[in-house]
Design a protein around this motif. Structure first.
Motif, mmCIF file in Angstrom:
data_model
loop_
_atom_site.group_PDB
_atom_site.id
_atom_site.type_symbol
_atom_site.label_atom_id
_atom_site.label_comp_id
_atom_site.label_asym_id
_atom_site.label_seq_id
_atom_site.Cartn_x
_atom_site.Cartn_y
_atom_site.Cartn_z
ATOM 1 N N GLN A 199 0.828 -1.206 0.000
ATOM 2 C CA GLN A 199 0.000 0.000 0.000
ATOM 3 C C GLN A 199 0.867 1.262 0.000
ATOM 4 O OE1 GLN A 199 -2.295 -1.539 3.409
ATOM 5 N NE2 GLN A 199 -4.113 -1.248 2.125
ATOM 6 N N LEU A 200 1.818 1.278 -0.913
ATOM 7 C CA LEU A 200 2.716 2.434 -1.030
ATOM 8 C C LEU A 200 2.054 3.619 -1.731
ATOM 9 C CD1 LEU A 200 5.972 0.519 -2.036
ATOM 10 C CD2 LEU A 200 5.431 1.516 0.191
ATOM 11 N N LEU A 201 1.081 3.319 -2.629
ATOM 12 C CA LEU A 201 0.470 4.390 -3.422
ATOM 13 C C LEU A 201 -0.945 4.738 -2.990
ATOM 14 C CD1 LEU A 201 1.653 3.305 -6.986
ATOM 15 C CD2 LEU A 201 2.787 4.824 -5.355
ATOM 16 N N SER A 202 -1.625 3.807 -2.345
ATOM 17 C CA SER A 202 -2.996 4.057 -1.899
ATOM 18 C C SER A 202 -3.367 3.012 -0.849
ATOM 19 C CB SER A 202 -3.977 3.985 -3.086
ATOM 20 O OG SER A 202 -4.220 2.643 -3.445
ATOM 21 N N THR A 203 -4.574 3.129 -0.337
ATOM 22 C CA THR A 203 -5.039 2.139 0.645
ATOM 23 C C THR A 203 -5.536 0.874 -0.051
ATOM 24 O OG1 THR A 203 -7.226 3.166 0.662
ATOM 25 C CG2 THR A 203 -5.651 3.881 2.360
ATOM 26 N N ASP A 204 -5.683 0.924 -1.370
ATOM 27 C CA ASP A 204 -6.120 -0.248 -2.130
ATOM 28 C C ASP A 204 -4.936 -1.153 -2.426
ATOM 29 O OD1 ASP A 204 -8.780 0.702 -2.345
ATOM 30 O OD2 ASP A 204 -8.177 1.982 -4.032
ATOM 31 N N VAL A 205 -5.069 -2.414 -2.055
ATOM 32 C CA VAL A 205 -4.013 -3.374 -2.374
ATOM 33 C C VAL A 205 -4.066 -3.729 -3.857
ATOM 34 C CG1 VAL A 205 -3.140 -5.710 -1.909
ATOM 35 C CG2 VAL A 205 -3.963 -4.284 -0.028
ATOM 36 N N VAL A 206 -5.273 -3.819 -4.400
ATOM 37 C CA VAL A 206 -5.445 -4.122 -5.827
ATOM 38 C C VAL A 206 -6.405 -3.119 -6.432
ATOM 39 C CG1 VAL A 206 -6.133 -5.847 -7.538
ATOM 40 C CG2 VAL A 206 -5.195 -6.593 -5.353
ATOM 41 N N ARG A 207 -6.037 -2.607 -7.595
ATOM 42 C CA ARG A 207 -6.924 -1.738 -8.371
ATOM 43 C C ARG A 207 -7.036 -2.323 -9.769
ATOM 44 N NH1 ARG A 207 -6.530 4.562 -7.579
ATOM 45 N NH2 ARG A 207 -6.758 4.675 -5.333
ATOM 46 N N VAL A 208 -8.248 -2.381 -10.275
ATOM 47 C CA VAL A 208 -8.474 -2.837 -11.646
ATOM 48 C C VAL A 208 -9.068 -1.674 -12.421
ATOM 49 C CG1 VAL A 208 -9.745 -4.412 -13.154
ATOM 50 C CG2 VAL A 208 -8.790 -5.258 -10.992
ATOM 51 N N TYR A 209 -8.352 -1.277 -13.480
ATOM 52 C CA TYR A 209 -8.833 -0.222 -14.360
ATOM 53 C C TYR A 209 -9.325 -0.862 -15.656
ATOM 54 C CZ TYR A 209 -6.480 3.110 -11.304
ATOM 55 O OH TYR A 209 -6.094 3.860 -10.222
ATOM 56 N N GLU A 210 -10.441 -0.324 -16.160
ATOM 57 C CA GLU A 210 -11.023 -0.827 -17.397
ATOM 58 C C GLU A 210 -11.072 0.316 -18.402
ATOM 59 O OE1 GLU A 210 -14.804 -3.604 -18.486
ATOM 60 O OE2 GLU A 210 -15.139 -2.010 -17.002
ATOM 61 N N ARG A 211 -10.658 0.025 -19.627
ATOM 62 C CA ARG A 211 -10.669 1.056 -20.656
ATOM 63 C C ARG A 211 -12.101 1.443 -20.989
ATOM 64 N NH1 ARG A 211 -8.713 -1.373 -25.468
ATOM 65 N NH2 ARG A 211 -10.900 -1.715 -25.842
ATOM 66 N N GLY A 212 -12.338 2.719 -21.028
ATOM 67 C CA GLY A 212 -13.665 3.222 -21.371
ATOM 68 C C GLY A 212 -13.604 4.008 -22.666
ATOM 69 N N LEU A 213 -14.470 4.975 -22.802
ATOM 70 C CA LEU A 213 -14.495 5.798 -24.008
ATOM 71 C C LEU A 213 -13.320 6.764 -24.034
ATOM 72 C CD1 LEU A 213 -18.310 6.640 -24.007
ATOM 73 C CD2 LEU A 213 -17.133 4.968 -25.437
ATOM 74 N N GLY A 214 -12.869 7.087 -25.216
ATOM 75 C CA GLY A 214 -11.812 8.079 -25.373
ATOM 76 C C GLY A 214 -10.479 7.656 -24.803
ATOM 77 N N LYS A 215 -10.202 6.380 -24.831
ATOM 78 C CA LYS A 215 -8.927 5.852 -24.339
ATOM 79 C C LYS A 215 -8.618 6.326 -22.921
ATOM 80 C CE LYS A 215 -6.725 4.986 -28.747
ATOM 81 N NZ LYS A 215 -5.512 5.036 -29.515
ATOM 82 N N ARG A 216 -9.634 6.284 -22.091
ATOM 83 C CA ARG A 216 -9.461 6.632 -20.679
ATOM 84 C C ARG A 216 -9.876 5.444 -19.843
ATOM 85 N NH1 ARG A 216 -9.948 12.798 -19.876
ATOM 86 N NH2 ARG A 216 -9.293 12.134 -17.848
ATOM 87 N N TYR A 217 -9.232 5.314 -18.694
ATOM 88 C CA TYR A 217 -9.561 4.229 -17.785
ATOM 89 C C TYR A 217 -10.563 4.683 -16.745
ATOM 90 C CZ TYR A 217 -5.825 1.047 -19.268
ATOM 91 O OH TYR A 217 -5.034 0.181 -19.968
ATOM 92 N N ARG A 218 -11.392 3.732 -16.326
ATOM 93 C CA ARG A 218 -12.250 3.956 -15.156
ATOM 94 C C ARG A 218 -11.916 2.858 -14.157
ATOM 95 N NH1 ARG A 218 -16.631 0.642 -14.582
ATOM 96 N NH2 ARG A 218 -17.160 -0.668 -16.351
ATOM 97 N N LEU A 219 -11.917 3.215 -12.895
ATOM 98 C CA LEU A 219 -11.615 2.267 -11.837
ATOM 99 C C LEU A 219 -12.835 1.386 -11.600
ATOM 100 C CD1 LEU A 219 -9.565 1.386 -9.638
ATOM 101 C CD2 LEU A 219 -10.607 3.088 -8.140
ATOM 102 N N ARG A 220 -12.652 0.072 -11.693
ATOM 103 C CA ARG A 220 -13.752 -0.859 -11.450
ATOM 104 C C ARG A 220 -14.005 -0.984 -9.947
ATOM 105 N NH1 ARG A 220 -16.055 -3.973 -15.162
ATOM 106 N NH2 ARG A 220 -16.638 -5.470 -13.535
#
Length: 198
Positions: A91-112
């Motif tokens: 947890q060096l970058l956030s309190t989340d141990v795992v983050r999954v990002y999914e590609r959305g519109l306009g080549k941007r990610y959204r956090l699942r």
């Protein structure tokens, strides 16, 4: 049943004009790896040869300098990686141990909100157990229902246990059959003795 290529620390070349990105792990479905993938000249993933970019990349955070939630996030979105997983066990970058990002519109990610990768029929999960002699919490692949996908070693151990169990069951059945045969022979002998007496 689908062909795939999974590799660790392999360079992904999106186009000949740009330098590669080198995730800790990537997964590309429905591709045919070169027969001699481990030869040095075939160890890079050229998107124009496979006619697609990988479906999933995983970055494992080991310090605060890797840019996993900034530069790498933008870069993977730019080259059309469908899912970007950031595993941050300390947890060096956030309190989340795992983050999954999914590609959305306009080549941007959204956090699942979950750890599923619906477009590839997989997910990831945190699993406590032993792997290669070390007990720890591990990031593991799971199926769409959340069941951990066993490693090759785990499959071999389960197959061996199944064979042993089947052999034991067979031996027990044979012993019961032999015992029944012995009992039947004893009963026949008694019936024969009774017949002789009468």
């Amino acid at each position: 049943k689908r062909k795939f290529l999974a590799d660790a620390n392999g360079g992904i070349f999106h186009s000949p004009q740009h330098p590669p990105v080198v995730p800790d792990l990537f997964l590309s479905l429905d591709v045919q790896p070169h027969q001699d993938w481990y030869a040095h000249e075939h160890r890079s993933y050229f998107a124009w040869e496979f006619e697609k970019t990988p479906d999933v990349v995983v970055e494992i955070v080991s310090n605060r300098k890797g840019g996993e939630l900034s530069e790498k996030l933008r870069r993977y979105a730019q080259i059309d990686i469908t899912y970007y997983i950031v595993y941050d066990p300390q947890q060096l970058l956030s309190t989340d141990v795992v983050r999954v990002y999914e590609r959305g519109l306009g080549k941007r990610y959204r956090l699942r909100k979950d750890l599923q990768l619906p477009e590839v029929g997989l997910g990831v999960t945190l699993w406590q157990g032993e792997f290669e002699g070390h007990t720890n919490t591990w990031l593991r692949w799971c199926d769409a229902a959340g069941n951990v996908i066993p490693t090759g070693e785990e499959r071999a151990v389960r197959a061996e246990a199944r064979v042993t169990s089947e052999a034991t069951a067979r031996q027990e059945a044979e012993a019961r059959a032999a015992q029944a045969e012995t009992e039947l022979a004893r009963l026949r002998e008694q019936v024969e003795r009774l017949r002789v007496k009468t």
